[in-house]
Design a protein around this motif. Sequence first.
Motif, PDB file in Angstrom:
ATOM      1  N   ARG A   1     -15.157  27.984 -23.100  1.00 59.77           N
ATOM      2  CA  ARG A   1     -15.717  27.799 -21.757  1.00 59.77           C
ATOM      3  C   ARG A   1     -16.727  28.923 -21.561  1.00 59.77           C
ATOM      4  O   ARG A   1     -16.371  30.107 -21.629  1.00 59.77           O
TER       5      ARG A   1
ATOM      6  N   ARG B   1      -4.353  28.405 -16.752  1.00 59.86           N
ATOM      7  CA  ARG B   1      -3.476  27.732 -17.709  1.00 59.86           C
ATOM      8  C   ARG B   1      -3.981  27.920 -19.137  1.00 59.86           C
ATOM      9  O   ARG B   1      -3.203  28.108 -20.063  1.00 59.86           O
ATOM     10  N   ASN B   2      -5.297  27.902 -19.321  1.00 56.59           N
ATOM     11  CA  ASN B   2      -5.828  27.779 -20.681  1.00 56.59           C
ATOM     12  C   ASN B   2      -6.436  29.041 -21.305  1.00 56.59           C
ATOM     13  O   ASN B   2      -6.403  29.195 -22.523  1.00 56.59           O
TER      14      ASN B   2
ATOM     15  N   GLU C   1      -6.238  22.986 -26.501  1.00 55.97           N
ATOM     16  CA  GLU C   1      -6.673  23.105 -25.100  1.00 55.97           C
ATOM     17  C   GLU C   1      -6.921  24.556 -24.705  1.00 55.97           C
ATOM     18  O   GLU C   1      -7.681  24.830 -23.797  1.00 55.97           O
ATOM     19  N   LYS C   2      -6.214  25.450 -25.352  1.00 56.68           N
ATOM     20  CA  LYS C   2      -6.340  26.875 -25.029  1.00 56.68           C
ATOM     21  C   LYS C   2      -7.789  27.313 -25.203  1.00 56.68           C
ATOM     22  O   LYS C   2      -8.463  26.883 -26.143  1.00 56.68           O
ATOM     23  N   GLU C   3      -8.241  28.183 -24.305  1.00 54.01           N
ATOM     24  CA  GLU C   3      -9.671  28.490 -24.250  1.00 54.01           C
ATOM     25  C   GLU C   3      -9.997  29.961 -24.492  1.00 54.01           C
ATOM     26  O   GLU C   3      -9.234  30.847 -24.121  1.00 54.01           O
TER      27      GLU C   3
ATOM     28  N   GLU D   1      -7.097  26.864 -11.550  1.00 56.15           N
ATOM     29  CA  GLU D   1      -5.858  26.380 -12.158  1.00 56.15           C
ATOM     30  C   GLU D   1      -6.019  26.184 -13.667  1.00 56.15           C
ATOM     31  O   GLU D   1      -5.207  26.661 -14.459  1.00 56.15           O
ATOM     32  N   THR D   2      -7.093  25.513 -14.047  1.00 55.19           N
ATOM     33  CA  THR D   2      -7.347  25.276 -15.476  1.00 55.19           C
ATOM     34  C   THR D   2      -7.559  26.584 -16.221  1.00 55.19           C
ATOM     35  O   THR D   2      -7.045  26.782 -17.326  1.00 55.19           O
TER      36      THR D   2
ATOM     37  N   ASN E   1     -12.243  26.343 -10.500  1.00 54.33           N
ATOM     38  CA  ASN E   1     -11.589  26.105 -11.793  1.00 54.33           C
ATOM     39  C   ASN E   1     -10.340  26.943 -12.033  1.00 54.33           C
ATOM     40  O   ASN E   1      -9.855  27.035 -13.167  1.00 54.33           O
TER      41      ASN E   1
END
Lengths: 430, 430, 430
Positions: free
Chosen positions: C215, C238-239, C173-175, C234-235, C232
């Motif tokens: 992303r 987090r990522n 999930e990490k971006e 929060e995402t 976006n």
Amino acid sequence: MQQHGDDYMGYKMYQLIKALYPICRSITGNGVRESLKIIQQIIPINIFEVPSGTKVFDWTVPKEWNIRDAFIMNEAGIKVIDFQKSNLHVVGYSTPVDKYVSLEELQAHLYSIEDMPDAIPYVTSYYSERWGFCLTQNKRNQLQDGKYQVVIDSNLMDGSLTYGEIIIAGSLEKEIFLSTYICHPSMANNELSGPAVTTLLVDWLLKEKRKYTYRIVFIPETIGSLTYLSKNLETMKRNIIAGFNVTCVGDNRAYSFMPSRYGNTLADKVALNIMKHRCPSFNKYSFLQRGSDERQYCSPGADLPVVSIMRSKYGEYPEYHTSLDNMEFITPEALYDSYALLRSCIEAIENNAKYKVACIGEPQLGKRGLYPNLSTKESGYMVRDMMNFLTYADGTNDLIDISNIIGIPIEALLPIIEKLAANNLIECVD
Amino acid sequence: MQQHGDDYMGYKMYQLIKALYPICRSITGNGVRESLKIIQQIIPINIFEVPSGTKVFDWTVPKEWNIRDAFIMNEAGIKVIDFQKSNLHVVGYSTPVDKYVSLEELQAHLYSIEDMPDAIPYVTSYYSERWGFCLTQNKRNQLQDGKYQVVIDSNLMDGSLTYGEIIIAGSLEKEIFLSTYICHPSMANNELSGPAVTTLLVDWLLKEKRKYTYRIVFIPETIGSLTYLSKNLETMKRNIIAGFNVTCVGDNRAYSFMPSRYGNTLADKVALNIMKHRCPSFNKYSFLQRGSDERQYCSPGADLPVVSIMRSKYGEYPEYHTSLDNMEFITPEALYDSYALLRSCIEAIENNAKYKVACIGEPQLGKRGLYPNLSTKESGYMVRDMMNFLTYADGTNDLIDISNIIGIPIEALLPIIEKLAANNLIECVD
Amino acid sequence: MQQHGDDYMGYKMYQLIKALYPICRSITGNGVRESLKIIQQIIPINIFEVPSGTKVFDWTVPKEWNIRDAFIMNEAGIKVIDFQKSNLHVVGYSTPVDKYVSLEELQAHLYSIEDMPDAIPYVTSYYSERWGFCLTQNKRNQLQDGKYQVVIDSNLMDGSLTYGEIIIAGSLEKEIFLSTYICHPSMANNELSGPAVTTLLVDWLLKEKRKYTYRIVFIPETIGSLTYLSKNLETMKRNIIAGFNVTCVGDNRAYSFMPSRYGNTLADKVALNIMKHRCPSFNKYSFLQRGSDERQYCSPGADLPVVSIMRSKYGEYPEYHTSLDNMEFITPEALYDSYALLRSCIEAIENNAKYKVACIGEPQLGKRGLYPNLSTKESGYMVRDMMNFLTYADGTNDLIDISNIIGIPIEALLPIIEKLAANNLIECVD
């Protein structure tokens, strides 16, 4: 005449020094009392007496020393050395004497400086009893063989150590501490510049409500700071967030800085920030070169955050501890500049806080009229400084940190903070 | 004659090296045993044998190699290369051979250095079986076409790896570790200087009661340190607080320093402090330039605090790994100076502790006779150093830290500590 | 022809820029839509519309601006300024106008650069309504007194802000985040180099399975990044583990680096490592010199790890924000080199991990064929690098740390890691 203008302030300090200059001070005695009473005419200090024999940490308050007169008279009845002409002529804490001695015997009691033939040295012997005279090398060279009458009309007896203190209560119990010493006879930079600048700082501090409480002391050096510390250690350790030992602030040579023991206190941080912008070519000394009351305040166990902002540092200028450290060595302008620099440090601490921007992303300055319609160089800088301030106002940096990061003096940030706070764009965090 | 004077110590080490020099050592075999027995005549080391085939971490103890004789004889019956003249002539771990070869065949087994035509190189082949001879380029150039008898009377068979160890118990379980290697044939700086200096250090350590326990090993390089580590890892990791790999300590060129893996151990700290004062222009290498047993001691998982204090570092001087690294390359004076430097490191660790001043504020040295009545330059420095020591003796700094902060060598601080302790002005803290 | 060779890639980016160049983009409007559709022909981005008036943090999405034509016509009916010849001629977000003005009146609406008489400046007025024309100083000097018809056929009305986005899912999930802006009219380095390089990076990323999710956004600068962040946040917080603002990557002058707010993120670390080896003489700017979307991404509260790797930094080259930042200012070679450098950063992050050697002590490379039988200089370096890698592969350092410590580029370490992993000599740790 602008009563509170810069010129007037410098002149006022210079005049105070002039009034204090002739008095023969030592670490105890009437000279200190008389000096504190002159200061008391300007600011409401309290005067304390601590009896001889009082234990102060590893030390003992010594006997009180007073002197009325002293001279060396030659066979022709001429006073070749006369205390009335300069109180530096007598070794501080000299025991009383009145006898006839040969020149040879006399020589063992004389102090002069070969390399500075026109200067009378300043010599003391607080903790080992002796008598002596100080004189210029030139005068000493002129002394002829023969008998001399030596008279020191002093006494050394149980009495007390005298100091002055004023506490100015603020909204907070936390304190800013100023200490200056008052124990030297007629010398201007190292010593009287300190009490004079401190007196005017107190005068200024008394005029308005402050966030912090202020503790200011006028004490004899070393034994005085030890005495004061021993009586107030617990409160001082609990409350003092920054302190300044005010000394050698009267001449107009380069500034000097003496850090605290590890150089990592709020006092160090604020002083270095202010000096970097105000007098960037200042001399930064090591704590290994300390020599005044920071030796006590910053000692292990005391651990107070105390630094010194000075002009020519004690021990580092030729005139130090001689008759050449006189009224000509100091200037009203230099006194005022030192005063202003210390005041800036105090104002920086009063305004110091961690700030946090109120929005995510850059705020839109334009809709609040904070972005210039007409773009000039100055308005551009103002916006740049404002945005840079906001960028590092993330709740982790205090005002001094932000000033250091973005390279803008604190005094230039204060109006920016005011505008941002008025627009609810920043808040203080603990 | 002063039996324990500096000259005598240097001479004693030089003589020990002279006795060890002719022996043909390798990583296993009788050369190591014979060498250790000579050392055993001076200090009571224990000798251990580890069988060939023993697994040591990722490695295996190899077969034991011994050699009696070797030569290359030309058609005229003249030994053009003779092991009896220099044991460097044979490639270490050469397999036995006795046959006639052409010059061309022979060349594939010869090693020399074109740029150093007078030097016999030192070559080994521990882990891949081959035979070979080393010789000077000059000698090689003189070889004529023809048949040559090549004889290497060696054997390579199951046996053991030999090392020496001595543990000198101190008051504490915590250990200081010395490691030196003994696996090279006739070479003086890189190798025999290490065992000689270590032997004399052990001799000195045995003479008085110590705070720390000492672990000292004489081992073959790489496979020996791996073997020793694999047998003692847990104890070593628990107890060793500082270690020194003693190598290349015999020539009189500049000092060199090899740090531990991250350069942040007590061994690094003490060595850098001592070297800064004793040989300030030393060469500080990076751990990336490592090349001796720190490769094992400081490896991940071992993580021991081991450094090397050297003169000319292995791999960095032209004579390295050649016949020119001989008895003329080293001197008794250089050996003694290296010995003394390592001894200073050990003494610094033995005396290292966190000190704390017993009073708040400066102590009054005068009433204890610690403040000079007669002020001379030397007594002034002594007082200054004492006050500086006390200023940083706040319970957070150890002796090395204080030395670093105030810039005074540890050996100059030891008498100060003694005086202060005698006057109850300082105490040790944990 | 090598379809995917370096020359082809640079050429492909240059051709994409050529296609996008004539379009009149602004922070909203059809120019952005048209540009994104051209990019969509190469990579499958999604196009989003955010209505005018939407609150994005402290800002509001503005009205949409579109323009069809504009000119200044003199009394002779000649268009002295013609939008059709350069879309830089109109101040961005100019309100519609169609009237006759004197030269004097006109002057108040003209923008030119005295020091660059051949350059048309790029000027906008997004948040305060006005109209204006930009022209070269030379052209301006030629204007004669008289009446001029000024026509700007634009409109400013509720509409939307347009941006493109593509998410490429990876195993984690990490971006990794790439952002580039698309809001300037005909300018090549500062702006179109960014979207072109980003498009080809996406094309490359789509071709194989990745560990990280990617992303990538194509947005109008400032208001676009604020809009995207606000949707976006929060995402992203987090990522995202590292991000790159891709801008000014087309000219062939020296590289530039813009750190994140504190310069301490993974993005900073990887970029500095790669640039140190690839372009060691790059210009390292301070975050105080920021000027693109890192102003939003790295703002307090957003705190994203975003940096910029650039060639000539915005605001720092004379052609910046003028008609001279054109197709001649950029080259296919420079575009490719920037692309490759960013790709190296991404590959370094994809391969970044903490490694730990599997044994204590050095492993025996020889028995695994990792130690060269024939010693050449290259094989020697390979062994040295391998041993140095293993020495710092102690579970505390990640790949970038090890590269920094041992001074070897990451790309040179990747084949070493492969060999060591194949031999079970290292493992990844968390």
